[in-house]
Design an enzyme around this catalytic site. Structure first.
Site, PDB file in Angstrom:
ATOM      1  N   HIS A 251      30.232   8.635 -46.942  1.00  0.00           N
ATOM      2  CA  HIS A 251      31.249   8.599 -47.830  1.00  0.00           C
ATOM      3  C   HIS A 251      32.308   9.566 -47.084  1.00  0.00           C
ATOM      4  O   HIS A 251      33.758   9.746 -47.715  1.00  0.00           O
ATOM      5  CB  HIS A 251      30.939   9.071 -49.155  1.00  0.00           C
ATOM      6  CG  HIS A 251      30.001   8.112 -49.975  1.00  0.00           C
ATOM      7  ND1 HIS A 251      28.738   7.920 -49.523  1.00  0.00           N
ATOM      8  CD2 HIS A 251      30.495   7.064 -50.559  1.00  0.00           C
ATOM      9  CE1 HIS A 251      28.208   7.021 -50.229  1.00  0.00           C
ATOM     10  NE2 HIS A 251      29.353   6.356 -50.881  1.00  0.00           N
ATOM     11  N   ASP A 323      30.291  -2.015 -46.068  1.00  0.00           N
ATOM     12  CA  ASP A 323      30.597  -1.082 -47.038  1.00  0.00           C
ATOM     13  C   ASP A 323      31.911  -0.778 -47.264  1.00  0.00           C
ATOM     14  O   ASP A 323      32.973  -1.113 -46.556  1.00  0.00           O
ATOM     15  CB  ASP A 323      29.577   0.281 -46.454  1.00  0.00           C
ATOM     16  CG  ASP A 323      29.145   0.778 -47.885  1.00  0.00           C
ATOM     17  OD1 ASP A 323      29.670   0.906 -48.739  1.00  0.00           O
ATOM     18  OD2 ASP A 323      28.262   1.762 -47.559  1.00  0.00           O
TER      19      ASP A 323
END
Length: 422
Positions: A251, A323
């Site tokens: 992230h 993702d």
């Protein structure tokens, strides 16, 4: 008749009898075909049979693709995030005019059960004029990755489920999640996690994994996957080819894993191969650099990993989804449209873009430009659109809305599941 005539007559009769015996002798099976005596009466030649070109059968999905505009096809490639807890003009535009293929609801979008249901219903109702229903997706793993509002019981963390080492319990866990998601109107879940928990310094996986044993993770993960699939929820297994042995949170930045392909095959890929062999419909690809496989691109943008490894070597022919392309692992080094185009060229079908209205619009425009420039062929585009529409048809995806959520029913199901835990 004199004696000489009788003798001649006898010789003639013997010759006739002998001739008949010779004709009744079976033919030698070893006789050369070239020496076979042709029949006295020739068989008349048959009229030639004229065979025309085979009838081309076009499936309803192929017909639909033929009728779709370029914009509609490209829109199907995107799964987009929502800003806020209520429906917005931006979301209306992306659904109504850009024909996006799906929507994901994140934690930031969750408020009360009633408001969450209203948001999902508004999204679906906006899509009603479009001919293709939406993937309504969510990350509902249980534990610390849950998008359920207060008042709805969530699964324990995967590590706890792994310690049960019970396929029946894992299956029932998948079934419970499916029941919950149906109540809110979802049809796709980005779970289970098939990563191996093999690095104690990993900041992002840890107890989201079922455990450190690849065989156990595969066995229980597949059971959870089937628990959802059998109850009408599309299960997206993740994070291919394995996020367990990282020390960086993708992230925030791009993790790098220095392992060989042989090591991946013996450890990280084991659960994914089990899932593929047992009918997985969809796989999420992580943002991780594996230099031994591709020194240039992270896995979510790598042809060597998506096409060569996942599709060709592991024989996966389902949906590949990235993702979130707005995560730091990608956004630190690429624009979202650049990454999306590269990922699609490399073999992805669905492009997950959680954040940024501009990111979402610009990605659509970049894909259209790449197709018009010949960088992406329409055949390649149609290939992914067909996979997407086929999966939607398989699960009878529809934009039906639910009037309410039966929290008591869900919590009773949860108590039944929990009672089985040791």
């Amino acid at each position: 008749m004199n004696r000489q005539g009788s003798l001649i007559l006898g010789i003639i009769c013997c010759l006739l009898i002998l001739s008949g015996c010779l004709q009744s002798v079976p033919q030698d099976n070893n006789q050369d075909d070239s020496e076979t005596i042709p029949p006295m009466i020739e068989t008349p030649e048959k009229e030639p049979v004229i065979i025309g070109p085979p009838e081309i059968i076009v499936s309803p999905i192929d017909e639909m693709i033929d009728q779709m505009t370029l914009a509609e096809k490209v829109g199907q490639l995107l799964v987009i995030g929502v800003e806020g807890t209520s429906f917005s003009d931006e979301m209306d535009n992306l659904i109504r005019n850009y024909h996006v293929g799906g929507v994901i609801v994140m934690g930031k979008n969750v408020s009360t059960a009633a408001e969450m249901l209203q948001l999902i219903n508004n999204i679906k109702q906006t899509n009603e004029p479009n001919k293709i229903p939406l993937f309504m997706s969510v990350d509902e793993e249980g534990g610390r990755v849950s998008r359920l509002p207060a008042g709805i019981s969530k699964l324990p963390e995967a590590a706890k489920m792994g310690k049960q080492n019970d396929k029946t319990i894992s299956y029932r866990a998948g079934n419970y999640v499916a029941e919950v998601l149906h109540e809110f109107g979802y049809n796709m879940n980005f779970a289970p996690v098939l990563d191996i928990n093999n690095n104690p310094k990993n900041p992002v996986i840890g107890d989201r994994s079922l455990g450190a044993d690849p065989e156990l993770v595969g066995r229980l993960g597949v059971a959870t996957m089937h628990g959802m699939m059998d109850n009408g929820i599309i299960s997206v297994v993740k994070h291919f080819p394995g996020h367990g042995d990282t020390v960086v949170d993708s992230h925030k930045a791009l993790p790098k894993v220095e392992v060989t392909l042989e090591r991946l095959r013996n450890v990280e890929l084991v659960p994914f191969q089990q899932a593929i062999d047992k009918g997985a419909d969809a796989v999420m690809v992580a943002h991780i650099l594996f230099p031994a496989l591709d020194p240039d691109y992270p896995s979510s943008m790598s042809e060597a990993i998506i096409t060569d490894l996942l599709r060709d070597d592991m024989q996966f022919d389902g949906i590949v989804i990235t993702d979130d392309l707005t995560m730091g692992a990608i956004a630190n080094d690429y624009t979202v449209p650049e990454a999306a185009v590269q990922s699609f060229i490399s073999g992805s079908d669905l492009l997950l873009i959680v954040n940024g209205y501009d990111n979402q619009i610009n990605t659509v425009n970049a894909l259209v430009a790449a197709i018009e420039a010949g960088e992406i062929t329409e055949e390649r585009l149609n290939e992914s659109v067909k996979r997407i529409l086929t999966l939607k048809e398989k699960y009878d995806v529809a934009d039906d809305v639910n009037e309410s959520v039966d929290a008591k029913k869900l919590n009773d199901l949860y108590q039944e599941l929990i009672s089985r835990l040791k």
